[in-house]
Enzyme design. Structure first.
Site, PDB file in Angstrom:
ATOM      1  N   LYS A  44      23.133 -54.701  53.884  1.00 10.24           N
ATOM      2  CA  LYS A  44      22.553 -55.806  54.646  1.00 10.24           C
ATOM      3  C   LYS A  44      22.707 -55.465  56.130  1.00 10.24           C
ATOM      4  O   LYS A  44      23.644 -54.778  56.519  1.00 10.24           O
ATOM      5  CB  LYS A  44      23.338 -57.090  54.286  1.00 10.24           C
ATOM      6  N   ASN A  98      22.734 -50.649  57.749  1.00  7.56           N
ATOM      7  CA  ASN A  98      21.495 -51.092  58.404  1.00  7.56           C
ATOM      8  C   ASN A  98      21.921 -51.848  59.669  1.00  7.56           C
ATOM      9  O   ASN A  98      22.665 -52.825  59.600  1.00  7.56           O
ATOM     10  CB  ASN A  98      20.722 -51.991  57.435  1.00  7.56           C
ATOM     11  N   CYS A 128      12.678 -56.403  62.209  1.00  9.23           N
ATOM     12  CA  CYS A 128      12.846 -57.698  61.578  1.00  9.23           C
ATOM     13  C   CYS A 128      11.945 -58.731  62.245  1.00  9.23           C
ATOM     14  O   CYS A 128      12.106 -59.012  63.424  1.00  9.23           O
ATOM     15  CB  CYS A 128      14.286 -58.150  61.673  1.00  9.23           C
ATOM     16  N   LYS A 163      13.849 -47.599  60.647  1.00  8.76           N
ATOM     17  CA  LYS A 163      13.038 -48.385  59.702  1.00  8.76           C
ATOM     18  C   LYS A 163      11.856 -49.023  60.417  1.00  8.76           C
ATOM     19  O   LYS A 163      12.014 -49.762  61.381  1.00  8.76           O
ATOM     20  CB  LYS A 163      13.913 -49.446  59.042  1.00  8.76           C
ATOM     21  N   GLY A 263      13.691 -52.908  46.768  1.00  7.07           N
ATOM     22  CA  GLY A 263      14.185 -54.127  47.391  1.00  7.07           C
ATOM     23  C   GLY A 263      14.116 -55.314  46.451  1.00  7.07           C
ATOM     24  O   GLY A 263      15.017 -55.549  45.641  1.00  7.07           O
ATOM     25  N   THR A 264      13.003 -56.026  46.522  1.00  8.10           N
ATOM     26  CA  THR A 264      12.822 -57.251  45.744  1.00  8.10           C
ATOM     27  C   THR A 264      13.070 -57.044  44.246  1.00  8.10           C
ATOM     28  O   THR A 264      13.536 -57.957  43.558  1.00  8.10           O
ATOM     29  CB  THR A 264      11.387 -57.792  46.005  1.00  8.10           C
TER      30      THR A 264
END
Ligand SMILES: Cc1cc2nc3c(=O)[nH]c(=O)nc-3n(C[C@H](O)[C@H](O)[C@H](O)COP(=O)(O)O)c2cc1C
Length: 300
Positions: A44, A98, A128, A163, A263-264
């Site tokens: 995270k 991250n 983000c 990223k 991810g998801t």
């Protein structure tokens, strides 16, 4: 068969990673899956201070994935070091922190505090969409991306992965800027800007209006971005976005990714990364591929 992937000085045991923000700090999944089968774990986001995150609801389900506006909720770098690193350092996979911030100095400070702890590397989250203080500006301006990457590069010898956000006109320009700033790899892509409106209340479901779309609906977007970025830079690309099974991961590897992140899919079924790895191995075996880089030779 050689499943390893090299990113800077770090060697991933296999090409299947788990994406930032969808795998907590690793320990959350300890009793659910065999963590030794994960190739790389992206934590995270870590910021200087603890962040409670955005107002709820922060997540909405859509027909093709989920929309989130978490707002980089995290424990902050000092608690990350004291409470999360001891577990992460027991894992056999590569572990990338991250890193997020609202200024170049904040990114540098997080990296400098983490550096003595010898992580496998850092993933710099430029992208983000939920942080208002300027993160979005970093990820959308090639000059800012190069400046931030170079500033972090000057402070650490550890592998740096940048990223990328897909919410830009030309993602290849941003990827090239990251490479010019000294990145060892890029991750392609973060979530896609989206919105959901409740027609009964006539309001957006997320209090901030928009959020980041992830899951199956973004696979073709991430794939096209990965294909273009892999041809624009000479550094490895982590393909991410909408991978729910081995077929999705293999598409990314064929498009030019050196490795993938899920991810998801971790929310839908935590065992997905193990099944994706098995599927990749089976495909390599059936197609006579000896190493992961062999995927890259099929599509021009
Ligand atoms: C709930 C949630 C939280 C996320 N948090 C982060 C984060 O802290 N840092 C980051 O770089 N990406 C974050 N992401 C983006 C994912 O790492 C990934 O790039 C994105 O979800 C697309 O992949 P997917 O379709 O496989 O989920 C988050 C995604 C979700 C769904």
């Amino acid at each position: 068969m050689d499943l390893t992937v090299k990113v800077g000085r770090t060697v991933l045991p296999n090409p299947v990673g788990v994406a930032s923000g969808t795998f907590g700090y690793g320990s959350e999944y300890e009793r659910l899956i065999d963590l030794d089968r994960v190739g790389a774990l992206f934590t995270k986001a870590v910021t200087i201070e603890f962040r409670p995150g955005n107002q709820v609801p922060r997540i909405v389900e859509t027909s093709s994935g989920m929309l989130n506006s978490i707002g980089l909720a995290n424990v902050g770098v000092e608690r990350f070091i004291a409470e999360k690193l001891p577990f992460l350092s027991t894992l056999s996979c590569a572990v990338f922190a991250n890193v997020a911030g609202s200024s170049v100095d904040e990114y540098i400070e997080v990296v400098e505090r983490l550096d003595p702890h010898r992580l496998s590397g850092y993933e710099i989250n430029l992208s983000c969409p939920n942080v208002k203080e300027g993160c979005i500006a970093f990820g959308t301006s090639p000059a800012q991306v190069e400046r931030l990457t170079a500033a972090v590069r000057a402070r650490t010898g550890a592998p740096l992965v940048v990223k990328l956000t897909p919410n830009v006109t030309d993602i290849t320009e941003i990827a090239r800027a990251a490479e010019a700033g000294g990145a060892d790899a890029v991750t392609c892509i973060n979530t896609v800007l989206g919105m959901v409106i409740d027609v009964k209340t006539k309001r957006t479901i997320l209090p901030g209006g928009t959020g980041g779309l992830s899951g199956p609906g973004i696979l073709p977007i991430g794939l096209a971005a990965t294909y273009r970025v892999a041809r624009a830079v000479g550094i490895p690309v982590f393909g991410v976005g909408g991978i729910m099974d081995a077929d999705g991961a293999i598409q990314y590897l064929l498009a030019g990714a050196s490795a993938v992140q899920l991810g998801t899919a971790n929310f839908a079924d935590p065992s997905t990364c193990g099944r994706v790895l098995d599927g990749i191995v089976r495909y390599m075996d059936e197609n006579g591929l000896e190493r992961v880089s062999d995927f890259g030779r099929f599509i021009d």
